[in-house]
Design an enzyme around this catalytic site. Structure first.
Site, PDB file in Angstrom:
ATOM      1  N   ASP A 287      -1.640  37.730  31.743  1.00  0.00           N
ATOM      2  CA  ASP A 287      -1.301  38.443  32.974  1.00  0.00           C
ATOM      3  C   ASP A 287      -0.498  37.520  33.875  1.00  0.00           C
ATOM      4  OD1 ASP A 287      -1.242  40.105  35.198  1.00  0.00           O
ATOM      5  OD2 ASP A 287      -3.352  39.779  35.721  1.00  0.00           O
TER       6      ASP A 287
ATOM      7  N   MET B 209      -7.827  42.468  44.985  1.00  0.00           N
ATOM      8  CA  MET B 209      -7.832  41.103  45.550  1.00  0.00           C
ATOM      9  C   MET B 209      -8.666  41.057  46.816  1.00  0.00           C
ATOM     10  SD  MET B 209      -3.807  40.308  45.469  1.00  0.00           S
ATOM     11  CE  MET B 209      -2.837  40.516  43.978  1.00  0.00           C
TER      12      MET B 209
ATOM     13  N   HIS C 271      -3.120  48.500  34.568  1.00  0.00           N
ATOM     14  CA  HIS C 271      -3.823  47.302  35.030  1.00  0.00           C
ATOM     15  C   HIS C 271      -3.860  47.381  36.551  1.00  0.00           C
ATOM     16  CE1 HIS C 271      -4.982  43.017  34.947  1.00  0.00           C
ATOM     17  NE2 HIS C 271      -4.124  42.836  35.951  1.00  0.00           N
TER      18      HIS C 271
ATOM     19  N   ASP D  50      -4.951  45.675  40.018  1.00  0.00           N
ATOM     20  CA  ASP D  50      -5.275  44.374  40.604  1.00  0.00           C
ATOM     21  C   ASP D  50      -6.013  44.539  41.915  1.00  0.00           C
ATOM     22  OD1 ASP D  50      -4.151  42.378  38.835  1.00  0.00           O
ATOM     23  OD2 ASP D  50      -2.208  43.255  39.337  1.00  0.00           O
TER      24      ASP D  50
ATOM     25  N   MET E 272      -9.980  40.087  41.374  1.00  0.00           N
ATOM     26  CA  MET E 272      -9.703  38.740  41.896  1.00  0.00           C
ATOM     27  C   MET E 272     -10.538  38.591  43.160  1.00  0.00           C
ATOM     28  SD  MET E 272      -5.629  38.686  41.194  1.00  0.00           S
ATOM     29  CE  MET E 272      -5.525  40.455  40.975  1.00  0.00           C
TER      30      MET E 272
ATOM     31  N   HIS F 157      -8.880  44.460  37.312  1.00  0.00           N
ATOM     32  CA  HIS F 157      -8.898  42.998  37.436  1.00  0.00           C
ATOM     33  C   HIS F 157      -9.409  42.621  38.824  1.00  0.00           C
ATOM     34  CE1 HIS F 157      -6.154  39.137  37.489  1.00  0.00           C
ATOM     35  NE2 HIS F 157      -7.426  38.852  37.590  1.00  0.00           N
TER      36      HIS F 157
ATOM     37  N   SER G   6       1.256  46.715  35.506  1.00  0.00           N
ATOM     38  CA  SER G   6       0.384  46.381  36.629  1.00  0.00           C
ATOM     39  C   SER G   6       0.756  47.230  37.840  1.00  0.00           C
ATOM     40  CB  SER G   6       0.506  44.893  36.980  1.00  0.00           C
ATOM     41  OG  SER G   6      -0.119  44.666  38.220  1.00  0.00           O
TER      42      SER G   6
ATOM     43  N   MET H  80      -4.799  33.960  32.701  1.00  0.00           N
ATOM     44  CA  MET H  80      -3.752  34.122  33.717  1.00  0.00           C
ATOM     45  C   MET H  80      -2.575  33.208  33.374  1.00  0.00           C
ATOM     46  SD  MET H  80      -4.802  36.421  35.781  1.00  0.00           S
ATOM     47  CE  MET H  80      -3.389  36.337  36.889  1.00  0.00           C
TER      48      MET H  80
END
Ligand code: DX5
Ligand code: ZN
Length: 219
Positions: free
Chosen positions: A172, A37, A33, A35, A69, A67, A8, A138
């Site tokens: 994850d 947010m 990966h 992330d 979020m 990903h 990540s 998750m």
């Protein structure tokens, strides 16, 4: 089922992002990966589409697993696809019509995936199972790297594996040499590890060790 390991990028050293990305690719990991947010969905902020584009430019052959979020991923899917996302993961808890968004992701030539928070019942995924290439369970509350693995989430992995024998199932949060084999036992085949892998001076050895552990048990 192929086992995949995904460092990540959230755990990378921000002062050396290009080197860190190259280090992750050279480790033999299967994908990065990334992330993303927004501070409505989680109590933190991270990267935007420009970081996905940076990954594409820096390591074009290193697969980009993105990903989201976000409360409104529908407003950004086009931007992340244009920036080079190859899988886009949207939360089932997001505030949009997921049937529409999964279709949109696919129409952009990107693999669609759904994510489930620790407190969300896995049954909620039932209507989407035919529309996804991957499900992400998750194993921490999203928002931060470096948290402890929540093993109570693993029955959701087992539920998904029973319903969808051929589906890619990812975990994850809190992934490491002890927890990743537990997730594999439950039926997962894709494993994110942020602080664990980026925290190693020899990431290649750590990835090899994870692969050995995964190969040594009859999952
Ligand atoms: C959590 C993120 C995770 C996180 C994992 O909000 O979605 O991908 O970076 O980090 P570790 O492996 O350190 O728990
Ligand atoms: Zn993530």
């Amino acid at each position: 089922m192929k086992f995949e390991i995904l460092p990540s990028f959230l755990a990378a050293d921000l002062g050396r992002l290009a080197d860190e990305l190259r280090r992750a690719e050279a480790s033999g990991a299967d994908a990065i990966h990334i992330d993303i947010m927004d501070p409505h969905f989680v109590p933190n902020m991270s990267f935007g589409p420009s970081v996905v584009d940076f990954c594409r430019k820096t390591c074009p052959a290193f697969y980009r697993n993105v990903h989201l979020m976000m409360s409104r991923p529908d407003l950004y899917i086009g931007k992340f696809a244009a920036a080079g996302a190859q899988t886009i993961q949207v939360h089932v808890e997001a505030d949009c019509d997921l049937h529409v968004e999964l279709k949109r992701i696919k129409s952009l030539g990107v693999k669609p995936a759904i994510v489930l928070n620790p407190e969300t019942d896995v049954e909620i995924l039932r209507p989407y199972l035919g529309e996804i290439d991957e499900a992400l369970v998750m194993t921490v509350h999203p928002g931060y790297g470096g948290q402890s693995f929540i093993a109570e989430c693993l029955p959701k992995v087992a539920w998904l594996r029973e319903k969808c024998p051929g589906l890619d199932i990812m975990i994850d949060g809190g992934g490491n040499a002890e927890t990743i084999p537990l997730a594999a036992k439950a039926g997962a085949n894709q494993f994110v590890a942020g602080s664990y892998l980026f925290g190693k001076s020899d990431m290649r050895a750590a990835v090899e060790d994870l692969r050995k552990r995964l190969a040594s048990e009859p999952f």
